[in-house]
Design a protein around this motif. Structure first.
Motif, PDB file in Angstrom:
ATOM      1  N   GLY A 287      33.910  42.536  44.494  1.00  0.00           N
ATOM      2  CA  GLY A 287      34.762  42.758  45.457  1.00  0.00           C
ATOM      3  C   GLY A 287      34.619  44.029  46.381  1.00  0.00           C
ATOM      4  N   PHE A 288      33.707  44.358  46.387  1.00  0.00           N
ATOM      5  CA  PHE A 288      33.731  45.537  47.598  1.00  0.00           C
ATOM      6  C   PHE A 288      33.866  44.983  49.013  1.00  0.00           C
TER       7      PHE A 288
ATOM      8  N   LEU B 288      44.700  44.429  45.817  1.00  0.00           N
ATOM      9  CA  LEU B 288      44.795  44.761  47.345  1.00  0.00           C
ATOM     10  C   LEU B 288      45.679  46.161  47.579  1.00  0.00           C
ATOM     11  N   HIS B 289      45.512  46.848  46.512  1.00  0.00           N
ATOM     12  CA  HIS B 289      46.120  48.308  46.632  1.00  0.00           C
ATOM     13  C   HIS B 289      47.743  47.910  46.597  1.00  0.00           C
TER      14      HIS B 289
ATOM     15  N   GLY C 224      36.158  48.064  41.890  1.00  0.00           N
ATOM     16  CA  GLY C 224      35.792  47.261  42.873  1.00  0.00           C
ATOM     17  C   GLY C 224      36.765  45.894  42.632  1.00  0.00           C
ATOM     18  N   MET C 225      36.424  45.201  41.461  1.00  0.00           N
ATOM     19  CA  MET C 225      37.284  44.048  41.153  1.00  0.00           C
ATOM     20  C   MET C 225      38.720  44.166  41.282  1.00  0.00           C
TER      21      MET C 225
ATOM     22  N   GLN D 238      40.669  46.406  42.799  1.00  0.00           N
ATOM     23  CA  GLN D 238      40.897  46.610  44.231  1.00  0.00           C
ATOM     24  C   GLN D 238      40.986  45.204  45.278  1.00  0.00           C
ATOM     25  N   ASP D 239      39.952  44.332  44.706  1.00  0.00           N
ATOM     26  CA  ASP D 239      39.956  43.106  45.519  1.00  0.00           C
ATOM     27  C   ASP D 239      41.118  42.476  44.955  1.00  0.00           C
ATOM     28  N   LYS D 240      41.505  42.170  43.782  1.00  0.00           N
ATOM     29  CA  LYS D 240      42.286  41.516  43.148  1.00  0.00           C
ATOM     30  C   LYS D 240      43.972  42.032  43.523  1.00  0.00           C
TER      31      LYS D 240
ATOM     32  N   SER E 144      35.964  42.861  49.972  1.00  0.00           N
ATOM     33  CA  SER E 144      37.488  42.839  50.149  1.00  0.00           C
ATOM     34  C   SER E 144      37.914  44.155  50.400  1.00  0.00           C
ATOM     35  N   ILE E 145      37.252  45.503  49.757  1.00  0.00           N
ATOM     36  CA  ILE E 145      37.743  46.540  49.960  1.00  0.00           C
ATOM     37  C   ILE E 145      37.623  47.088  51.330  1.00  0.00           C
TER      38      ILE E 145
ATOM     39  N   GLY F 217      32.305  48.908  38.790  1.00  0.00           N
ATOM     40  CA  GLY F 217      32.686  47.370  38.974  1.00  0.00           C
ATOM     41  C   GLY F 217      34.208  47.119  38.652  1.00  0.00           C
TER      42      GLY F 217
END
Lengths: 402, 349
Positions: free
Chosen positions: A232-233, B249-250, B242-243, B245-247, A235-236, B239
């Motif tokens: 997911g980095f 989107l803050h 990361g995941m 924040q990906d899902k 995406s960040i 991890g």
């Protein structure tokens, strides 16, 4: 304000940072102590004149913990009144240590200080000290933390550097490093590392791959695709940089800095120290700066640090003869050359960390010594050394031969 | 007559607490439930004749989570609520459950039906957990779906029972699991046929078990490692950050709050960890994003599903009406952080 001069600079060769590396059997304390011994013995230095030893170290835990600088002072048999302090500005720690040494001299609070650094990456792996940046959710979310490789790939994408661009830079770095070793351009500063019975275990950087070509590098898989796409980095990074559509993953082991073991030290002192010791200064430290920059792209700090150091020194880009920027990732150097408008022929002329490796805590002091040697060899006058730094920072130092 | 939990004590000194929250088709955690549980825990602890207790439900489902209307009452229309007060109200659930697990007498959960959110957290605070063998039983922590976090010790007891990684997977998504999976995860010790549930619970109590949770014993270690500072957990959290924040989107503060609870709570002892969890819960309850989610996804959706805004002249089953109702729900969402940042950047603001 007093002037700070560089009287000498030494470094160990860099050993492969793995269990089969030549320096793996050498403790980090020994690496640092041998550098201190080298500075003392080469200069007949009366160590009672040294006020402090400042050493960068990025993973200061285990045998690198508990103030390795003071530990090395004791092991090297320096006068026991010499203090020691370990500092951590991540990749720029070694240069920061020199800057702090210079600041102590410039402020008149010290006459002689050694700045340098040490990192045995084969014995204390990168990241051993943990830290909140990547793991503490309250920090990682707030700062849009991504690993450095993602930041480097983001730079490549944003500034439009292709895989060929970064690979070509890496091939050139290998060529320059091989050429510099062949012509003994590092000879002045290299201090072979000795084992417990005094035999040389390493007298040459062993990470280099001078045979690297565009074809051989082309076969390597990009290193950060999985972290970017599956964890997911990417995406960040894109949430912070919505103007970028997708991250182009171009960096791999062949165009990034190598993981190595090594140590370096620079003797910084006042004018009076040289007179007292009968030492001739090799260069004057004109100015230095550390600066914080946007933390997600993380590695753009060098241009900002360089500009600030130039401004502080009352100098401009055209006053600098040689540039040295740590080759942590190829795109970092490509961007620096582009935004600072620097010719490739004037930067990292002896190769860099892509070829020879990046012993985190020591590199800053190593590249400052390297560029000083090159100034003397070519008869040039001024140089600026800089490094990008984790968490979004940059550190730079300007020196001038005297 | 009790309003939420009936208590019966048999000749062997086993107290059976049957949850039967008055006025609700499904048991929910409300003020009456907490009052009753607090009083019963005191009885269990102090009454020398009581050897141990069983917690079960008098309704088909075991228990759902907190009554969202109760959470609404915590802050009312106050735009600047007194955080100490809100925290105190949020901490009450943790305080009562902590009193139960440290009352000195063994408590066993006999889970006869679905246990979600706060309902599952009541179970986790018991010393022994038995669930009926019925794949239809839903277990889980769905709080994140309305912008909340498990606030009854779920972010602390789950990682101590099932490990950090498993906990993060379920608490940040709100995904449910069934009884067999729950046993595999280490959350329940036994899965038994429904008609044996109470007998097995009593059998465990009669075996003279020790009424101390593993995390209250010296030398306790997390499954799979020693908490957030364990080297293995560094990768897990990196991890997960990361995941997540990906899902998210803050846009979902609860996801981050859950991660923080598990991370920070795993470094400190249980009593401190529960206080931290309640603080994060208070932070969520008072946050605009959570209030909006509860209003939109719970209250307004509930109304919309029942056609609250339907003019009397329009027939009940008009499909267009449902669409319009849902659209109205969605309009109440704020322009989110990501959208704001993106727009600002585009406009160079």
């Amino acid at each position: 304000m007093a002037e700070a001069y560089i009287y000498d600079a030494v470094r160990t060769p860099r050993g492969r940072g793995k269990s089969d590396g030549s320096l793996h059997e050498i403790t980090p304390t020994q690496l640092a102590a041998q550098v201190l011994e080298g500075l003392r013995d080469r200069n007949n230095l009366d160590t009672s004149l040294v006020d402090d030893v400042i050493l960068g170290c990025v993973a200061p835990v285990g045998e690198q913990g508990a103030d390795i600088a003071r530990t090395a002072v004791l092991v090297a048999d320096y006068n026991e009144e010499v203090a020691g302090v370990q500092v951590n500005r991540f990749c720029a720690s070694g240069l920061e240590a020199v800057n702090m040494a210079a600041a102590k001299v410039m402020s008149g609070q010290s006459d002689a200080v050694i700045g340098g650094g040490v990192e045995s990456m084969s014995r204390i792996p990168m990241g051993s000290d943990g830290g909140a940046l990547a793991t503490d959710p309250a920090v990682a979310f707030k700062t849009y933390f991504v690993p450095q490789g993602i930041s480097a790939d983001l730079i490549a994408t944003k500034w439009n550097y292709s895989r060929d661009d970064v690979d070509a830079y890496a091939v050139e770095s290998q060529k320059r490093a091989a050429n510099s070793w062949e012509k003994k351009m590092f000879a002045k500063s290299i201090l072979p590392v000795k084992d417990v019975i005094g035999l040389n275990v390493l007298d040459r950087d062993e990470h280099m791959r001078p045979e690297a070509t565009m074809q051989s590098l082309g076969g390597l898989k990009a290193s950060f695709t999985d972290l970017g796409k599956n964890i997911g980095f990417d995406s960040i990074a894109l949430q912070k940089y919505p103007e970028v559509e997708a991250i182009n993953h171009v960096h791999h082991a062949g165009n990034s800095s190598g993981i190595v073991d090594g140590a370096a030290g620079i003797l910084v002192g006042s004018k009076e120290l040289g007179e007292k010791m009968g030492l001739k200064p090799r260069a004057r430290i004109r100015g230095f700066a550390s600066v914080g920059t946007e933390p997600t792209i993380m590695l753009t700090g060098p241009s900002y640090a360089a500009e600030r150091a130039l401004e502080r020194s009352g100098m401009s880009k055209s006053d600098i003869d040689l540039w040295e920027l740590n080759e942590v990732f190829a795109a970092v150097v490509l961007r620096f050359m582009e935004v600072m408008d620097i010719d490739h022929g004037d930067i990292n002329v002896n190769g860099g960390a892509i070829a020879m490796g990046h012993p985190l805590g020591a590199t800053g002091a190593m590249i400052l010594g390297t560029v000083l040697d090159e100034l003397e060899r070519t008869g040039k006058s001024t140089a600026l050394a800089t490094l990008c730094v984790g968490g979004g920072m940059g550190t730079a130092t300007i020196i001038e031969r005297v | 007559m009790s309003k939420a939990i009936n208590i019966a004590i048999d000749d062997d000194g086993i107290a059976t607490l049957s949850i039967d929250v008055a006025g609700e088709s499904m048991n929910v955690i409300n003020e009456n439930f907490l009052d009753d549980l607090e009083a019963h825990v005191k009885t269990i602890s102090e009454d020398e004749n009581i050897k141990g207790a069983i917690i079960t439900s008098a309704k088909p489902a075991f228990m759902a989570g907190a009554d969202l209307r109760m959470l609404g009452r915590m802050i009312g229309d106050n735009k600047n609520p007194d955080m100490a007060e809100v925290y105190g109200a949020c901490y009450r659930m943790n305080k009562v459950l902590r009193a139960m697990e440290t009352c000195g007498k063994p408590v066993v959960a006999a889970v006869n039906g679905t246990a979600l959110g706060g309902g599952l957290e009541v179970v986790l605070a018991c010393h022994h957990r038995i669930v009926a063998n019925d794949p239809k039983i839903q277990l889980g922590t769905p709080e994140v779906q309305v912008g909340l976090i498990p606030g009854g010790g779920g972010t602390q007891r789950l990682p101590r029972l099932a490990g950090i990684q498993v906990t993060l997977q379920y608490t940040t998504t709100g995904k449910n699991f069934n009884p067999q999976e729950a046993v595999g995860m280490g959350i329940f010790q036994e899965v038994v046929e429904a008609d044996e549930l109470l007998a097995k619970a009593k059998e465990w109590l009669m075996s003279k078990p020790i009424a101390v949770q593993p995390w209250d014993k010296r030398g306790f270690k997390f499954p799979g490692g020693g908490g957030a500072m364990h080297p293995g957990a560094v990768q897990t959290f990196m991890g997960a950050n990361g995941m997540a924040q990906d899902k998210s989107l803050h846009n979902y503060p609860a996801v981050e709050a859950i991660l923080s609870c598990v991370y920070e709570g795993s470094i400190v002892p249980m009593d401190t960890a529960l206080k931290l969890e309640s603080k994060y819960f208070a932070k969520m309850v008072t946050s605009a994003a959570t209030q909006n989610m509860i209003r939109t996804l719970f209250i307004n959706k509930h109304d919309a599903d029942r056609g609250k805004g339907r003019p009397k002249s329009i027939e009940k089953r008009n499909p267009q009406l449902k669409y319009l109702n849902n659209l109205h729900c969605l309009q109440t969402f704020r322009l989110n952080d990501y959208g704001m940042k993106f727009t600002r950047k585009l406009l160079n603001l």
